[in-house]
Design an enzyme around this catalytic site. Structure first.
Site, PDB file in Angstrom:
ATOM      1  N   VAL A  15       1.017  -1.346  -0.107  1.00  0.00           N
ATOM      2  CA  VAL A  15      -0.160  -0.741  -0.415  1.00  0.00           C
ATOM      3  C   VAL A  15       1.005   0.878   0.078  1.00  0.00           C
ATOM      4  CG1 VAL A  15      -1.774   1.128   1.542  1.00  0.00           C
ATOM      5  CG2 VAL A  15      -1.939  -0.399   1.213  1.00  0.00           C
ATOM      6  N   ASP A  35      10.299   2.716   7.206  1.00  0.00           N
ATOM      7  CA  ASP A  35       9.612   1.555   7.632  1.00  0.00           C
ATOM      8  C   ASP A  35      10.092   1.232   8.231  1.00  0.00           C
ATOM      9  OD1 ASP A  35       7.905  -1.138   5.758  1.00  0.00           O
ATOM     10  OD2 ASP A  35       8.622  -1.396   7.445  1.00  0.00           O
ATOM     11  N   LEU A  52      -2.910 -13.893  -4.789  1.00  0.00           N
ATOM     12  CA  LEU A  52      -3.858 -14.465  -5.377  1.00  0.00           C
ATOM     13  C   LEU A  52      -4.878 -12.882  -5.575  1.00  0.00           C
ATOM     14  CD1 LEU A  52      -2.952 -17.029  -3.787  1.00  0.00           C
ATOM     15  CD2 LEU A  52      -5.039 -17.746  -4.538  1.00  0.00           C
ATOM     16  N   VAL A 174       8.572   4.423  13.280  1.00  0.00           N
ATOM     17  CA  VAL A 174       8.251   5.601  14.142  1.00  0.00           C
ATOM     18  C   VAL A 174       7.523   5.677  15.228  1.00  0.00           C
ATOM     19  CG1 VAL A 174       6.292   6.702  13.073  1.00  0.00           C
ATOM     20  CG2 VAL A 174       7.379   6.699  11.646  1.00  0.00           C
ATOM     21  N   HIS A 225      -3.960 -16.073   9.761  1.00  0.00           N
ATOM     22  CA  HIS A 225      -4.058 -17.122   8.947  1.00  0.00           C
ATOM     23  C   HIS A 225      -3.679 -18.024   8.125  1.00  0.00           C
ATOM     24  CE1 HIS A 225      -5.567 -17.750   4.758  1.00  0.00           C
ATOM     25  NE2 HIS A 225      -4.653 -16.695   3.905  1.00  0.00           N
ATOM     26  N   TYR A 259      -7.892 -21.815  -0.633  1.00  0.00           N
ATOM     27  CA  TYR A 259      -7.281 -21.609  -2.015  1.00  0.00           C
ATOM     28  C   TYR A 259      -6.469 -21.565  -1.933  1.00  0.00           C
ATOM     29  CZ  TYR A 259      -5.063 -18.100   0.801  1.00  0.00           C
ATOM     30  OH  TYR A 259      -3.759 -17.247   1.332  1.00  0.00           O
ATOM     31  N   VAL A 364      -3.307  -7.083  -0.701  1.00  0.00           N
ATOM     32  CA  VAL A 364      -2.672  -6.891  -2.414  1.00  0.00           C
ATOM     33  C   VAL A 364      -3.857  -6.615  -3.773  1.00  0.00           C
ATOM     34  CG1 VAL A 364      -1.256  -7.973  -3.798  1.00  0.00           C
ATOM     35  CG2 VAL A 364      -0.785  -7.887  -1.147  1.00  0.00           C
ATOM     36  N   ASP A 554     -27.441  13.168   1.008  1.00  0.00           N
ATOM     37  CA  ASP A 554     -28.338  13.888   0.727  1.00  0.00           C
ATOM     38  C   ASP A 554     -29.854  14.225   2.210  1.00  0.00           C
ATOM     39  OD1 ASP A 554     -29.716  11.046   1.197  1.00  0.00           O
ATOM     40  OD2 ASP A 554     -31.857  11.647   0.075  1.00  0.00           O
ATOM     41  N   GLU A 653     -43.030  13.255  10.151  1.00  0.00           N
ATOM     42  CA  GLU A 653     -42.305  12.312  11.130  1.00  0.00           C
ATOM     43  C   GLU A 653     -42.572  12.986  12.623  1.00  0.00           C
ATOM     44  OE1 GLU A 653     -38.684  12.718  10.119  1.00  0.00           O
ATOM     45  OE2 GLU A 653     -38.809  11.555   7.721  1.00  0.00           O
TER      46      GLU A 653
HETATM   47  C1  LIG Z   1      -1.248 -15.392   4.542  1.00  0.00           C
HETATM   48  C2  LIG Z   1      -1.076 -13.825   4.199  1.00  0.00           C
HETATM   49  C3  LIG Z   1      -2.226 -14.492   2.876  1.00  0.00           C
HETATM   50  C4  LIG Z   1      -2.749 -13.435   2.283  1.00  0.00           C
HETATM   51  N1  LIG Z   1      -2.730 -13.611   1.419  1.00  0.00           N
HETATM   52  C5  LIG Z   1      -3.570 -12.943  -0.150  1.00  0.00           C
HETATM   53  C6  LIG Z   1      -4.251 -13.068  -0.760  1.00  0.00           C
HETATM   54  O1  LIG Z   1      -4.238 -13.800  -1.928  1.00  0.00           O
HETATM   55  N2  LIG Z   1      -4.110 -12.300  -2.063  1.00  0.00           N
HETATM   56  C7  LIG Z   1      -4.240 -10.629  -0.852  1.00  0.00           C
HETATM   57  O2  LIG Z   1      -4.603 -10.088  -1.561  1.00  0.00           O
HETATM   58  N3  LIG Z   1      -4.164  -9.844  -0.071  1.00  0.00           N
HETATM   59  C8  LIG Z   1      -3.591 -11.766   0.921  1.00  0.00           C
HETATM   60  N4  LIG Z   1      -3.290 -11.141   1.724  1.00  0.00           N
HETATM   61  C9  LIG Z   1      -3.074 -10.089   2.477  1.00  0.00           C
HETATM   62  C10 LIG Z   1      -2.578  -8.993   2.457  1.00  0.00           C
HETATM   63  O3  LIG Z   1      -0.925  -9.520   2.805  1.00  0.00           O
HETATM   64  C11 LIG Z   1      -2.161  -7.613   3.438  1.00  0.00           C
HETATM   65  O4  LIG Z   1      -3.701  -7.361   3.148  1.00  0.00           O
HETATM   66  C12 LIG Z   1      -1.381  -6.617   2.598  1.00  0.00           C
HETATM   67  O5  LIG Z   1      -0.099  -6.665   2.106  1.00  0.00           O
HETATM   68  C13 LIG Z   1      -1.054  -5.386   3.257  1.00  0.00           C
HETATM   69  O6  LIG Z   1      -0.461  -4.485   3.180  1.00  0.00           O
HETATM   70  P1  LIG Z   1       0.376  -2.871   3.857  1.00  0.00           P
HETATM   71  O7  LIG Z   1       1.095  -2.379   2.399  1.00  0.00           O
HETATM   72  O8  LIG Z   1      -1.334  -2.558   4.124  1.00  0.00           O
HETATM   73  O9  LIG Z   1       0.586  -3.745   5.262  1.00  0.00           O
HETATM   74  P2  LIG Z   1       1.978  -4.324   5.465  1.00  0.00           P
HETATM   75  O10 LIG Z   1       2.779  -5.271   3.742  1.00  0.00           O
HETATM   76  O11 LIG Z   1       2.773  -5.497   6.676  1.00  0.00           O
HETATM   77  O12 LIG Z   1       2.861  -3.202   5.693  1.00  0.00           O
HETATM   78  C14 LIG Z   1       3.376  -2.257   6.592  1.00  0.00           C
HETATM   79  C15 LIG Z   1       4.379  -2.232   7.127  1.00  0.00           C
HETATM   80  O13 LIG Z   1       4.123  -1.068   7.806  1.00  0.00           O
HETATM   81  C16 LIG Z   1       5.190  -0.779   8.699  1.00  0.00           C
HETATM   82  N5  LIG Z   1       5.425  -0.067   9.990  1.00  0.00           N
HETATM   83  C17 LIG Z   1       4.487  -0.859  10.773  1.00  0.00           C
HETATM   84  N6  LIG Z   1       4.191   0.135  11.714  1.00  0.00           N
HETATM   85  C18 LIG Z   1       5.414   0.625  11.765  1.00  0.00           C
HETATM   86  C19 LIG Z   1       6.002   1.780  12.492  1.00  0.00           C
HETATM   87  N7  LIG Z   1       5.934   2.413  13.579  1.00  0.00           N
HETATM   88  N8  LIG Z   1       6.866   2.965  12.018  1.00  0.00           N
HETATM   89  C20 LIG Z   1       7.626   2.319  10.461  1.00  0.00           C
HETATM   90  N9  LIG Z   1       6.884   1.685   9.898  1.00  0.00           N
HETATM   91  C21 LIG Z   1       5.908   0.669  10.225  1.00  0.00           C
HETATM   92  C22 LIG Z   1       5.872  -2.184   8.684  1.00  0.00           C
HETATM   93  O14 LIG Z   1       7.360  -2.870   8.655  1.00  0.00           O
HETATM   94  C23 LIG Z   1       5.661  -2.980   7.461  1.00  0.00           C
HETATM   95  O15 LIG Z   1       6.533  -3.143   6.675  1.00  0.00           O
HETATM   96  C24 LIG Z   1      -2.786 -12.169   2.993  1.00  0.00           C
HETATM   97  C25 LIG Z   1      -2.013 -12.344   3.904  1.00  0.00           C
HETATM   98  C26 LIG Z   1      -1.204 -13.231   4.595  1.00  0.00           C
HETATM   99  C27 LIG Z   1      -0.930 -12.757   5.732  1.00  0.00           C
END
Ligand SMILES: Cc1cc2nc3c(=O)[nH]c(=O)nc-3n(C[C@H](O)[C@H](O)[C@H](O)COP(=O)(O)OP(=O)(O)OC[C@H]3O[C@@H](n4cnc5c(N)ncnc54)[C@H](O)[C@@H]3O)c2cc1C
Length: 826
Positions: A15, A35, A52, A174, A225, A259, A364, A554, A653
């Site tokens: 993200v 990060d 996926l 952070v 998960h 899946y 993702v 609205d 009303e």
């Molecule tokens: C086993 C598994 C399978 C999955 N399969 C899928 C799939 O098939 N398809 C799909 O769409 N999604 C899937 N997901 C979900 C998906 O992986 C996540 O929703 C997505 O990667 C989240 O992305 P993000 O960037 O929000 O979070 P993250 O990748 O977790 O990134 C957040 C970042 O913030 C950083 N951070 C946190 N706190 C601080 C701080 N205080 N200071 C600095 N940095 C900080 C962390 O280090 C991290 O790098 C899966 C998840 C899991 C666990």
């Protein structure tokens, strides 16, 4: 050119990386992504995401987000290596219910513009030869789905953003958000403060920690998960090279919460079949730059594999994919990511600290779409895609409680692949919010569904006997098993009584805001399309627009005093919007009065007979005209009565404070006995409102629609004396400029009910989708509102696809009931 704002993005997962890319693509070049983990594999969820991407979702917005992720990731690479492998997606059905649901889902895909086919078992096996033909009944194939290589995409996006001026800084945790005068000024790290005008937390499942730094509730729950990689699967050997990795479609076996994806000659298996495993962040490695040892095996987002939880689904997997019998589980882990009370992502700016934004609980799958929307919000002030289901401020206060977030998020994990009816209420937690009428409603056998934490009667079993009294033309046809769920023919009796006698509707859950003070009028004038400077007692149906003329909401605004307005709103987003827009000089106060007040809609041709003996106030046609309000006493209860009706019948009303509510109910109920009064629920209400053509914001129209397309041009006073947000945009618009229109359809066979989100076809081509639908009891046929091209004028024949079958319908002139308003004004 003036410098663009300094932005700090917290989190370099999929993200954060997408956001840096989207911001720099728009010319914002002072972007720093920090990060806590090392780059590029930070240890967050993205680092190990199997990637996926199944695009299709009941939500149009989420499907659009996914579509953009596919388009974007398919167009980037890292030194020639792919970030998106478009292998297609296949969801198989092993039960007739699932197969039917895949047809429903194909409807969503068609509605939202995603190519798809429901295919038979043979075709499933042709697409994915590992699947046991005898176990399945068919499947849904989406050719444009596929695999995202999320960790690689982060590298590609970071490179692109860096080339445009962004900076990525790993191993920087952070620890606080710097602020001054209610605005962010930077982020604190162990190495010092990084100054910022805007901070966007993309911290994934760490989101609550970051939110807490500015006192912001972030309603998400980190859950583990299970995911495993198998050893070599003999039947896969030789299919793929290391570079391409996969050629079989990604596969879902939702009947077992599973899946699958291919990786060269192995399979990855994800399971939602296990118990929910909430994660306490305090038990994870802290992740500071000094102590964090981030190797693939010890990432904070990867907990040790609990083999016993996976054992049953390994067996199930071998049943669906017999080739797995010659393989074994090689590695597994319990990976952490975010769940929310309603399954949606969390996007928005803090209500208290300007410039602090979040974009969290994002898969993702939706990452690029969400990032684009956030970038549009920051750079342009509005997202082209409707975000109301993603806005972090969409929750009611009670829904932000940690207990609520935990229970509902875990429930979402459990139900993630379940076949869920659109009206299906959660079983727990319930009875969070009840109106003062609740005890009486229970006595009448109310069947409650839940919305915004409120218990809302959908019909009353006490009215069951009336079904036998229904005149022949009011008897509703039998419904199919799906449409009959969470519905009762009693709704027909309640609608009949509303149109022919009188009914009491509990309108308490509709959000009420009090806007008061010397600046109240000016604020409402600026934010709404209607004339607010009317005499005390005036009530106005109006719109709030964004700058582009999209409908934000609205509202029904009643002027109760020179400086006092009661605003009937759609939900928490209206409160948030009004508060943000209010001047900070204390000249306007905005209060949510919903919980402390209550409302009965007393509607029907005999409504006046009911109040006549209860009041000395003048409730005659002249005494309280249509769209006027006044204070009065009814049965001794002090009330504010507004001459309005969502059901299109004479009546009011009637508002009072919560403490007086039960008495109000009792006096109306007693007085109504001689006039055929009934208590009526949401099922009848929804039917009656559609017959009158009343739109429901969030369902029928959103920020993606302008007032003229939505049939609400009448609520825009272009000549209003004061300026209002959106005025410039709507200046050139009219009913004649629209290319699409919210249209009223009636179903030709008079009995086939649809429920919403179904695709609509003209001449065999999908051209739109249903927004709201109900059986119209007064008109004796089902009604559907749908977005259609403006060329589909009244009389046009269309077809609605419902569970794979086409239902003939016709565009009708609206409203279907009382177009001359004689019932309302009478
Ligand atoms: C086993 C598994 C399978 C999955 N399969 C899928 C799939 O098939 N398809 C799909 O769409 N999604 C899937 N997901 C979900 C998906 O992986 C996540 O929703 C997505 O990667 C989240 O992305 P993000 O960037 O929000 O979070 P993250 O990748 O977790 O990134 C957040 C970042 O913030 C950083 N951070 C946190 N706190 C601080 C701080 N205080 N200071 C600095 N940095 C900080 C962390 O280090 C991290 O790098 C899966 C998840 C899991 C666990």
């Amino acid at each position: 050119m003036s410098a663009t704002p300094r932005v700090v993005v917290i989190g370099a997962g999929i993200v954060g990386a997408n956001l840096a890319d989207e911001l720099t693509a728009r010319g914002w070049d002072r972007v720093t992504v920090v990060d806590q983990g090392p780059l590029p594999l930070t240890g967050g969820s993205t680092s190990h995401a199997p990637g996926l991407v199944f695009q299709t979702n009941a939500s149009r917005t989420m499907t659009a987000f996914a579509g953009y992720t596919v388009e974007k990731l398919a167009g980037i690479d890292v030194d020639g290596a792919w970030c998106f492998n478009q292998v297609g997606g296949l969801e198989v059905a092993t039960t007739p219910e699932r197969l039917a649901d895949l047809h429903r889902k194909q409807g969503w895909a068609t509605s939202w513009g995603v190519e798809s086919q429901v295919v038979d078992a043979d075709e499933c096996v042709r697409l994915h030869p590992l699947v046991d033909r005898d176990r399945i009944l068919g499947g849904l194939h989406i050719p444009t789905d596929g695999l995202a290589k999320a960790s690689r995409a982060v590298v590609a996006l970071a490179r692109r953003a860096e080339a445009r001026g962004a900076r990525f800084q790993g191993s920087t945790r952070v620890t606080g958000i710097e602020q001054a005068g209610g605005r962010v000024t930077g982020v604190r790290t162990p190495d010092g403060v990084i100054p910022a005008d805007i901070v966007v937390s993309c911290a994934g499942f760490w989101g609550q920690e970051l939110g807490a730094m500015v006192g912001m509730d972030v309603p998400l729950l980190p859950l583990a998960h299970q995911f495993v990689w198998t050893g070599q699967v003999p039947d896969l050997v030789g299919r793929n090279d290391e570079l391409s990795e996969a050629s079989l479609p990604i596969l879902r076996h939702q009947d077992q919460d599973l899946y699958y994806r291919e990786r060269v000659d192995r399979l990855g298996i994800g399971s939602y079949a296990h118990r929910p495993m909430p994660v306490d962040l305090r038990e994870l490695p802290q992740g500071s730059s000094e102590d964090m040892d981030v190797r693939e095996s010890s990432m904070p987002s990867m907990l040790p594999f609990t083999e016993e939880d996976f054992a049953p689904v390994w067996e199930q997997s071998q049943l669906l994919l017999p080739s797995l019998r010659s393989s074994k589980i090689d590695t597994g882990f319990n990976g952490i990511f975010s769940f929310t009370p309603d399954g949606g992502p969390l996007i928005g700016e803090s209500a208290d600290v300007a410039g602090f934004w979040i974009a969290e609980a994002v898969w993702v799958t939706h990452s690029a779409g969400v990032a684009r929307a956030v970038a549009q919000l920051l750079v342009d002030g509005r997202s082209e895609i409707d975000l109301h289901g993603c806005d972090v401020h969409r929750f009611e206060d009670v829904q932000l409680a940690p207990e609520y977030v935990s229970e509902t998020s875990q429930q979402n994990f459990v139900e993630i692949y379940d076949v869920l009816h659109p009206l299906q209420p959660r079983l727990s937690p319930r009875d969070l919010r009840v109106s003062p009428f609740h005890a009486r409603q229970e006595q009448l056998g109310a069947v409650f569904l839940e919305g915004g934490g409120w218990e809302r009667p959908h019909w009353y079993e006490a009215n069951a006997a009336l079904v036998d009294e229904l005149p022949a033309e009011w008897v509703p046809p039998e419904r199919d098993a799906w449409a009959a769920q969470f519905w009762s023919p009693i709704a027909a009796a309640e609608a009949w009584k509303t149109r022919t006698a009188v009914a009491m509707y509990d309108m308490t859950p509709l959000k009420r805001l009090e806007v008061s003070g010397p600046g109240a009028l000016a604020l409402l004038q600026r934010l709404t399309t209607g004339e607010m400077d009317k005499s005390v007692g005036a009530v106005t149906y109006t719109l709030t627009l964004d700058e582009a003329g999209g409908i934000r909401s609205d509202l029904t605004v009643a002027r109760l005093g020179e400086q006092l307005f009661q605003v009937g709103a759609n939900g928490p987003l209206d409160l948030d919007h009004l508060r943000r827009q209010a001047p900070d000089d204390g000249s306007v106060q905005i209060r949510d009065t919903t919980g402390g007040t209550c409302c009965i809609g007393l509607w029907g041709p005999r409504a006046r007979d009911v109040v006549r003996g209860l009041t000395t106030d003048d409730f005659s046609n002249d005494g309280l005209k249509y769209f006027r309000a006044k204070r009065a006493r009814i049965g001794g209860v002090p009330v504010t009565a507004m001459r309005l009706s969502y059901v299109g019948e004479l009546g009011w009303e009637i508002y009072t404070s919560a403490d007086n509510g039960r008495r109000l109910w009792d006096v109306l109920w007693a007085a109504g006995q001689g006039h055929g009064i009934v208590a009526a629920g949401r099922a009848a209400f929804n039917s009656l409102r559609l017959e009158k053509g009343y739109r429901a914001w969030g369902h029928d129209m959103t920020t993606e629609h302008d007032p003229y397309e939505a049939g609400l041009g009448f609520a825009v006073r272009k000549q209003k004396k004061d300026d209002f947000v959106g005025r410039e945009a709507v200046a050139w618009m009219s009913g004649d400029t629209v290319s699409r229109r919210l249209s009223c359809l009636t179903i030709d066979d008079g009995r086939s009910v649809v429920l919403g989100h179904e695709p609509v076809f003209v001449d065999g081509r999908p051209v739109g989708y249903v927004t709201s639908a109900a059986f119209g009891h007064t008109v004796g046929r089902p009604i559907a509102y749908a977005w259609l091209p403006a060329s589909a004028t009244v009389g046009t024949s269309v077809e609605i696809e419902y569970f794979g079958t086409r239902i003939a319908a016709t565009v009708a002139a609206e409203p279907l009931v009382d177009p001359d308003m004689t019932r309302l004004r009478g």
